[in-house]
Design a protein around this motif. Structure first.
Motif, PDB file in Angstrom:
ATOM      1  N   TYR A  96       1.085  -1.287  -0.017  1.00  0.00           N
ATOM      2  CA  TYR A  96       0.060   0.071  -0.149  1.00  0.00           C
ATOM      3  C   TYR A  96       0.897   1.228   0.024  1.00  0.00           C
ATOM      4  N   SER A 169     -10.535   9.265   0.381  1.00  0.00           N
ATOM      5  CA  SER A 169     -10.118   7.865  -0.429  1.00  0.00           C
ATOM      6  C   SER A 169     -10.838   7.758  -1.603  1.00  0.00           C
ATOM      7  N   VAL A 172      -9.076   9.675  -4.312  1.00  0.00           N
ATOM      8  CA  VAL A 172      -8.021   8.941  -4.897  1.00  0.00           C
ATOM      9  C   VAL A 172      -8.215   7.744  -5.697  1.00  0.00           C
ATOM     10  N   CYS A 173      -9.185   6.930  -5.267  1.00  0.00           N
ATOM     11  CA  CYS A 173      -9.411   5.733  -5.771  1.00  0.00           C
ATOM     12  C   CYS A 173     -10.090   6.067  -7.518  1.00  0.00           C
ATOM     13  N   GLY A 329       0.671   7.146   2.531  1.00  0.00           N
ATOM     14  CA  GLY A 329      -0.982   6.988   2.602  1.00  0.00           C
ATOM     15  C   GLY A 329      -1.483   7.278   3.945  1.00  0.00           C
ATOM     16  N   VAL A 332      -6.086   8.589   4.496  1.00  0.00           N
ATOM     17  CA  VAL A 332      -6.931   8.410   3.807  1.00  0.00           C
ATOM     18  C   VAL A 332      -7.814   7.112   4.305  1.00  0.00           C
ATOM     19  N   GLY A 334      -6.995   3.991   4.651  1.00  0.00           N
ATOM     20  CA  GLY A 334      -6.444   2.626   4.267  1.00  0.00           C
ATOM     21  C   GLY A 334      -5.689   1.924   5.506  1.00  0.00           C
ATOM     22  N   THR A 428      -1.598  -0.190  -3.861  1.00  0.00           N
ATOM     23  CA  THR A 428      -1.887   0.856  -3.438  1.00  0.00           C
ATOM     24  C   THR A 428      -3.403   1.033  -3.325  1.00  0.00           C
ATOM     25  N   ASN A 432      -6.626   1.621  -0.429  1.00  0.00           N
ATOM     26  CA  ASN A 432      -7.714   2.664  -0.685  1.00  0.00           C
ATOM     27  C   ASN A 432      -8.916   2.069  -0.709  1.00  0.00           C
ATOM     28  N   THR A 489      -5.418  15.370  -2.201  1.00  0.00           N
ATOM     29  CA  THR A 489      -4.477  15.008  -1.158  1.00  0.00           C
ATOM     30  C   THR A 489      -3.724  16.289  -0.689  1.00  0.00           C
TER      31      THR A 489
END
Length: 661
Positions: A96, A169, A172-173, A329, A332, A334, A428, A432, A489
């Motif tokens: 990740y 998150s 980001v995804c 990371g 977020v 994760g 990664t 997420n 971010t």
């Protein structure tokens, strides 16, 4: 803090199911406020694992003549999964954290900000912001055995932090899988010989044969025309049609993510044995190959040559901090979600040291692989290394493919490189997506018990992301990609982590938080508890100070600089849209804090004090503390009227005296 032996003995009592003595219950450690004070939500053993509810004297007087009746037991929740072993968790976290940013962002930042000198602010930011926040997220998730939203039953006022993490998150995804789609496209193109972005390809003779009036290399033409189609778009306002080859690659990327996550961490935990280790093998092979190339040492020297003047530049420190956040990371959700599937006694301090130091070492290690080959590329072209180095997608999809095309056996090296990028991206994205799924399934636990419903939820989630991602693979999609990447971010993430640090340190209580960590790792050598003093100082002083400094610098830079992609300058409305995205994420903290306070009764001060106390299920909802405990939902005792607390309710001794009277 108690001696380690006493804390371990207490922990063993809890695990054996022993009830604490009355004296222990009165003197249990807390965060400065007696958490047993609120009869509507606390339990008498709140600090020591017991789940027997306390009823206030006022409420007791109204019900003491009623016939006793046992309250209905709350329905048992479906059990949460656990990692198959500690190595699955470690590899998942390493996968990740070790992502595309290690390959295309760190090397560029390192040479741009003074070469080897950049390592000084980088490691300072690692030790005073990265590691403390990393440990905070792992400990919070592991102790609470809950995702980013539900875990804030430890301090309901801060539930908005979890919602904000979820929003970040999601953003980001949305764009991260587009990178995997680009990687798929390049991976498929790498099976052609000659490579379509090399000078040997017939369509590129015009770019390579005659250097006069040629402003773009074949790799730039392939990236901008064949892949992005950005030459057909005028800007952010002109996205144009969807590029269907990329749409198929994006669909394939989401299908891979769906299949790998279908059975939860039991399936993704096995996948990481390949996806987390393969990139290291590729990097090692590329370093060995790069070291044999002419001009490679010039690239390495360019990468590491120190420029001490840069240490006085605030931009260098900001870049170091942003890279730590981007790479680890943090913030977020994760990390918090993956840690929630750990066993209760897992050593989070050891894991923090291994993962954070290993991640940063990987970034430094990857720089040698990247710049040794870029040095050879500069030697072949007869230009300085600085003219072939780039950042972001430009390094991964323009400069590096061009360098690989110059190597003997270019098809093999290209396939190997893009397989590595695919593995880095998938790992990664696992983290997420796990943050999103865990947050939702903890709020709606019935999804865990029904595989059909869970599969349907995951399928709808991936399909929704796919549909939203189509905007980013249009002709002008790279502009939207850049916008989301720049602001998702940015300041919003810093604000979320700042409030998380302050909330745990001052509302929940840094002493209590350290005690929770010791409870989990009581079999750890003494150096673990000694190291907690360092982390404690960071959480209370150093980390909030550095985060405030970074946040201030971000706002100053955001005001005085324009957002660009190549020669295109983003319009004011586009930049404002990006600011709104970041603001929406961090505003969740304020919104849900207002909701938490409004649900309480009494004066504003009383409401605030009640809203920072843990719910009665904070400590008893952990399946790992003892196999005898039953899961309970955060509850409130419903009374015929509002119970107004007095000052006596906040002292265990006074409470006992009133009860005896």
């Amino acid at each position: 803090m108690k001696p380690l032996s006493e804390q371990c003995n207490e922990h063993q009592k809890k695990s054996a199911g022993e009830m604490p003595s009355e004296e222990e219950a009165r003197t249990a450690p807390g965060n400065g406020v007696n958490v047993n004070a609120a009869p509507t939500r606390e339990s008498s053993g709140q600090q020591n694992g017991s789940s027997h509810d306390v009823v206030s004297p006022v409420f007791q007087s109204q019900t003491e003549h009623q016939p006793p009746s046992s309250p209905p037991a709350p329905p048992a929740l479906p059990p949460r999964e656990q990692w198959g072993g500690k190595y699955e968790f470690l590899l998942s976290c390493i996968g990740y954290c070790v992502g595309l940013g290690n390959v295309w962002r760190f090397p560029y930042l390192c040479y741009r900000n003074g070469g080897g000198v950049f390592l000084i602010p980088y490691f300072i930011m690692l030790f005073f912001t990265g590691m403390p926040l990393f440990l905070m997220e792992l400990s919070l998730g592991q102790y609470g055995a809950a995702g980013p939203i539900t875990v804030w039953k430890c301090c309901p006022l801060l539930k908005g932090i979890g919602i904000g993490m979820l929003c970040v998150s999601i953003l980001v995804c949305l764009y991260y899988n587009v990178i995997i789609a680009w990687t798929f496209y390049y991976l498929g193109s790498s099976f052609q010989s000659p490579l379509p972005w090399s000078c040997d390809a017939p369509q590129n003779i015009a770019f390579c044969g005659n250097k006069t009036n040629v402003t773009q290399s074949p790799s730039e033409v392939f990236w901008n025309v064949n892949v992005l189609g950005v030459v057909n778009s005028e800007g952010l306002h002109d996205p144009g049609p969807v590029r269907w080859p990329l749409a198929l690659c994006l669909l394939a990327a989401w299908v891979v993510i769906f299949l790998c996550m279908l059975k939860g961490i039991r399936s993704s935990g096995k996948v990481v044995y390949v996806t987390a280790t393969f990139p290291y093998f590729v990097l090692l092979v590329l370093i060995i190959r790069g070291a044999t190339l002419e001009g490679s040492l010039n690239g390495v020297a360019f990468y590491l040559t120190p420029n001490w003047v840069n240490l006085a530049d605030a931009q260098v420190w900001n870049d170091a901090a942003s890279q730590i956040f981007y790479s680890l990371g943090i913030g977020v959700g994760g990390l918090l979600s993956m840690a929630s599937y750990n066993k209760f006694d897992n050593n989070v301090i050891r894991d923090t040291l291994i993962i954070t130091i290993g991640n940063c070492a990987t970034s430094f290690f990857a720089g040698f692989a990247i710049f040794s080959i870029l040095g050879h590329m500069a030697w072949r072209k007869g230009v300085p290394v600085g003219q072939v180095a780039d950042t972001g997608p430009g390094l991964a999809f323009v400069a590096y493919p061009e360098a690989l095309a110059l190597l003997p056996g270019s098809v093999f090296w290209s396939i190997l490189f893009f397989l590595m990028l695919f593995m880095l991206g998938v790992d990664t994205l696992f983290g997420n997506m796990e943050g999103i799924c865990t947050a939702v399934m903890d709020e709606f636990p019935q999804l865990r018990s029904n595989m059909k419903h869970k599969t349907l939820f995951l399928a709808l989630l991936c399909f929704a992301f796919y549909l939203m991602g189509l905007l980013l693979i249009t002709d002008g999609g790279i502009y939207w990609f850049t916008l989301i990447d720049s602001f998702s971010t940015s300041f919003g993430l810093i604000i979320i982590t700042l409030f998380m640090c302050i909330g745990i340190s001052f509302f929940y209580g840094v002493n209590q938080f350290c005690q929770d960590i010791v409870d989990m790792i009581c079999h750890c050598p003494p150096w673990c508890t000694k190291l907690l003093w360092y982390f404690k100082a960071c959480w209370v002083v150093f980390t909030p100070f550095l985060l405030t400094f970074i946040l201030t610098y971000i706002f100053i830079e955001m005001y005085r600089t324009s957002l660009t992609y190549g020669s295109y300058v983003f319009p004011t409305w586009g930049k404002a849209l990006g600011v709104c995205m970041g603001a929406f994420c961090c505003l969740q903290i304020l919104i849900w804090a207002i909701v938490a306070v409004s649900k309480e009764s009494g004066t504003l001060k009383d409401r605030f004090k009640k809203s920072i106390r843990p719910l009665n299920s904070w400590r008893v909802n952990n399946i790992n503390t003892t196999s005898q405990e039953q899961h309970v939902e955060p509850q409130r005792i419903e009374g015929p009227f509002t119970v107004n607390l007095t000052e006596a309710d906040f002292t265990a001794m006074n409470w006992e005296a009133i009860s005896e009277a």
